[in-house]
Design a protein around this motif. Structure first.
Motif, PDB file in Angstrom:
ATOM      1  N   ALA A 217    -101.558-110.862 -48.029  1.00 13.32           N
ATOM      2  CA  ALA A 217    -102.427-109.845 -48.628  1.00 13.32           C
ATOM      3  C   ALA A 217    -103.842-109.990 -48.079  1.00 13.32           C
ATOM      4  O   ALA A 217    -104.799-110.270 -48.807  1.00 13.32           O
ATOM      5  CB  ALA A 217    -102.409-109.980 -50.147  1.00 13.32           C
TER       6      ALA A 217
ATOM      7  N   LEU B  75    -102.295-100.757 -46.852  1.00 12.35           N
ATOM      8  CA  LEU B  75    -101.830-100.621 -48.220  1.00 12.35           C
ATOM      9  C   LEU B  75    -100.658 -99.653 -48.279  1.00 12.35           C
ATOM     10  O   LEU B  75    -100.495 -98.801 -47.413  1.00 12.35           O
ATOM     11  CB  LEU B  75    -102.973-100.127 -49.114  1.00 12.35           C
ATOM     12  N   GLY B  76     -99.858 -99.787 -49.326  1.00 11.47           N
ATOM     13  CA  GLY B  76     -98.721 -98.896 -49.493  1.00 11.47           C
ATOM     14  C   GLY B  76     -97.602 -99.157 -48.503  1.00 11.47           C
ATOM     15  O   GLY B  76     -96.832 -98.255 -48.168  1.00 11.47           O
TER      16      GLY B  76
ATOM     17  N   ARG C   2    -102.602-108.347 -54.573  1.00 14.20           N
ATOM     18  CA  ARG C   2    -103.974-108.080 -54.145  1.00 14.20           C
ATOM     19  C   ARG C   2    -104.943-108.140 -55.329  1.00 14.20           C
ATOM     20  O   ARG C   2    -106.084-107.678 -55.222  1.00 14.20           O
ATOM     21  CB  ARG C   2    -104.048-106.707 -53.471  1.00 14.20           C
TER      22      ARG C   2
ATOM     23  N   ASP D  58    -111.841-101.252 -50.101  1.00 18.30           N
ATOM     24  CA  ASP D  58    -110.654-100.981 -49.275  1.00 18.30           C
ATOM     25  C   ASP D  58    -109.584-102.052 -49.442  1.00 18.30           C
ATOM     26  O   ASP D  58    -108.410-101.804 -49.157  1.00 18.30           O
ATOM     27  CB  ASP D  58    -111.052-100.888 -47.798  1.00 18.30           C
ATOM     28  N   ALA D  59    -109.975-103.239 -49.899  1.00 16.26           N
ATOM     29  CA  ALA D  59    -109.004-104.321 -50.078  1.00 16.26           C
ATOM     30  C   ALA D  59    -108.303-104.246 -51.434  1.00 16.26           C
ATOM     31  O   ALA D  59    -107.294-104.921 -51.643  1.00 16.26           O
ATOM     32  CB  ALA D  59    -109.694-105.677 -49.930  1.00 16.26           C
TER      33      ALA D  59
ATOM     34  N   ALA E 284    -106.053-102.744 -54.427  1.00 13.09           N
ATOM     35  CA  ALA E 284    -104.902-101.851 -54.550  1.00 13.09           C
ATOM     36  C   ALA E 284    -105.344-100.531 -55.171  1.00 13.09           C
ATOM     37  O   ALA E 284    -106.148-100.518 -56.116  1.00 13.09           O
ATOM     38  CB  ALA E 284    -103.822-102.497 -55.408  1.00 13.09           C
TER      39      ALA E 284
ATOM     40  N   ARG F 172    -108.399 -99.128 -58.499  1.00 11.37           N
ATOM     41  CA  ARG F 172    -109.736 -98.726 -58.058  1.00 11.37           C
ATOM     42  C   ARG F 172    -110.461 -97.863 -59.085  1.00 11.37           C
ATOM     43  O   ARG F 172    -111.688 -97.879 -59.143  1.00 11.37           O
ATOM     44  CB  ARG F 172    -109.629 -97.956 -56.737  1.00 11.37           C
TER      45      ARG F 172
ATOM     46  N   ASP G 110     -97.500-109.602 -48.689  1.00 14.45           N
ATOM     47  CA  ASP G 110     -98.691-108.751 -48.711  1.00 14.45           C
ATOM     48  C   ASP G 110     -98.931-108.118 -50.074  1.00 14.45           C
ATOM     49  O   ASP G 110     -99.849-107.305 -50.228  1.00 14.45           O
ATOM     50  CB  ASP G 110     -98.581-107.661 -47.648  1.00 14.45           C
TER      51      ASP G 110
ATOM     52  N   THR H 278     -96.589-106.320 -51.701  1.00 13.11           N
ATOM     53  CA  THR H 278     -95.651-105.219 -51.921  1.00 13.11           C
ATOM     54  C   THR H 278     -94.647-105.608 -52.999  1.00 13.11           C
ATOM     55  O   THR H 278     -93.985-106.644 -52.893  1.00 13.11           O
ATOM     56  CB  THR H 278     -94.899-104.873 -50.617  1.00 13.11           C
TER      57      THR H 278
END
Length: 476
Positions: free
Chosen positions: A31, A37-38, A101, A133-134, A136, A140, A442, A444
């Motif tokens: 991560a 992302l995604g 994350r 940007d880091a 998830a 946000r 990461d 996921t």
């Protein structure tokens, strides 16, 4: 233990190799702040180094889980358990964030507070966090769901870190400090509960969820558990002592102001605080000191942060995601799928979640009453800590099972107390071992890609457990 020293030695080094492979997977595709992302398992596999990343992650997880599972009956000695758990943690201590994350959310919430903005009123995106940007996407635009003490710790990490990398390092050190605090408390709690320290230490500290999610992932659950276990240790060692119970209450209150889930332990800690016979009068007398310390921590923590009790409202956003790993969510999803087949849109997930929370409140009351009755009929002072701690463990199990959302690291909450009180360990160690396979390096979450079949399987499991419980509850 079956197999003797040779089996233990093999488990130690197999787990160490597994932890090293997980760290390698983290460097290849963990991560990282600039990781896409995604991602999907397929896109990770096709990425440069993707096959090596997934292979290291899978083999490392299998080795770590297998090594932990093989010694679940108890390590050769307490020292061996601590040394081995420490060895396994070393590669993960220097790995990038793994399995989630969330640590970037912590960093942005700390940055928001450090720059004079209320993280319970302003999401990190609106606050202008430079590391957005880091984070998830789901976190946000939501307020911080953690207590004020952890927001203060996150802000401290931002101040000390002077940048994203330094902040992540500081947050990891804070998590490790919480884990070490809990590790120091385990021997005393195990002796008070009458279980082998070598077994309790092994189950709690060497578990695969601890290394990946509490050490490498730097989750604040480590801080919550450290404060929780330290407060409980004081309670079981100094029952009936007003000054000690005040301190214990403060520690429990601090745990709640890190993560509110810890509050379900407090009523059972009050039972352990009673010295002598359990009567209403003694409960009010001794439990009152504990409650006073807890309330003081809540009030002072909220006041010192300058945020008041705005953090209570932030808790409502912790269940924004819908995953079948939460039994209530899975049942709601299955009802929605059945409704879609019938041409309807029942929107059952919020309803089932609300019912589950009401059920949780009832289950907590029943667990407390059962523990209270047991303590009133048992006049052996040595049984009090074990009964009270086991009640708290079951309360955490109910909280995890009936919550709107489940993440693998949530399993560390009940695991810490079940390891101290449970006679049979297979059922909860198997659950913890299974949870280790739910995420990729990461962050996921594999539950996203198995939503329908996972929801159906979880619902079938819920029905099976309910039928089994009903069968056992019938009069013989």
């Amino acid at each position: 233990m079956p197999g003797g020293p040779s089996r233990a030695r093999l488990a130690r080094y197999a787990g160490l190799v597994g932890a090293a492979l997980l760290a390698v997977a983290g460097h290849l595709g963990g991560a990282l702040p600039d990781a896409p992302l995604g991602a999907t398992p397929e896109s990770i596999w096709r990425a440069p180094g993707g096959p090596a990343t997934l292979t290291c992650w899978l083999v490392g997880t299998v080795l770590l889980v297998g090594a932990w599972w093989s010694v679940r009956g108890g390590a050769p000695s307490t020292r061996w358990a601590y040394v081995t758990a420490g060895l396994w943690a070393l590669p993960l201590l220097v790995a990038p964030p793994l399995g989630s994350r969330d640590v970037y959310s912590y960093a942005c919430q700390g940055w928001t507070y450090a720059h004079g903005v209320d993280p319970y009123a302003v999401p990190v995106a609106a606050a202008g966090c430079p590391w957005l940007d880091a984070v998830a996407p789901i976190w946000r635009d939501t307020p911080a769901p953690y207590g004020p003490v952890f927001v203060l710790l996150a802000a401290l990490a931002v101040s000390l870190g002077d940048g994203l990398t330094g902040t992540i390092v500081a947050l990891r050190l804070i998590a490790v400090a919480g884990l070490l605090l809990g590790a120091l408390c385990l021997p005393g709690l195990a002796r008070a509960a009458g279980v082998p320290t070598r077994r309790a230490a092994w189950l709690v500290l060497a578990g695969p969820l601890v290394g990946v999610h509490l050490v490498a992932g730097a989750h604040n659950d480590a801080v919550m558990l450290g404060l929780l276990l330290s407060g409980l240790l004081i309670v079981v060692r100094r029952p009936g002592r007003p000054s000690a119970l005040l301190v214990a209450g403060v520690l429990l209150g601090l745990a709640v102001t890190v993560k509110a889930s810890a509050v379900v332990v407090a009523p059972f800690a009050a039972l352990a605080a009673v010295r002598g016979r359990h009567t209403v009068r003694s409960l009010v007398r001794d439990g009152g000191w504990l409650a006073g310390g807890l309330l003081a921590a809540l009030l002072v923590g909220s006041a010192l942060s300058g945020l008041g009790f705005g953090w209570v409202g932030g808790l409502t956003h912790s269940g924004d995601s819908e995953q079948w790993t939460s039994p209530p969510t899975a049942v709601g999803l299955v009802v929605d799928y059945a409704g879609a087949l019938a041409g309807r849109d029942p929107q059952a997930v919020p309803v089932v979640r609300a019912v589950a929370l009401l059920l949780l409140a009832g289950v907590l009351v029943v667990l407390w009453c059962r523990t209270w009755r047991a303590l009133r009929t048992v006049h052996d002072a040595q049984s009090t800590p074990r009964l009270a701690l086991h009640g708290a463990a079951l309360a955490l199990v109910a909280t995890v099972v009936l919550s709107p959302v489940f993440h693998p690291w949530y399993a560390t909450w009940p695991l810490a107390l079940l390891a101290l009180t449970a006679v049979r360990t297979r059922w909860f160690t198997l659950s913890a071992a299974s949870a280790a396979f739910l995420v990729l390096p990461d962050g996921t979450n594999l539950a996203r890609f198995t939503k329908a079949p996972g929801a159906v399987a979880m619902t079938v499991l819920v029905v099976a457990v309910l039928l089994h419980a009903l069968r056992r509850s019938r009069p013989r």
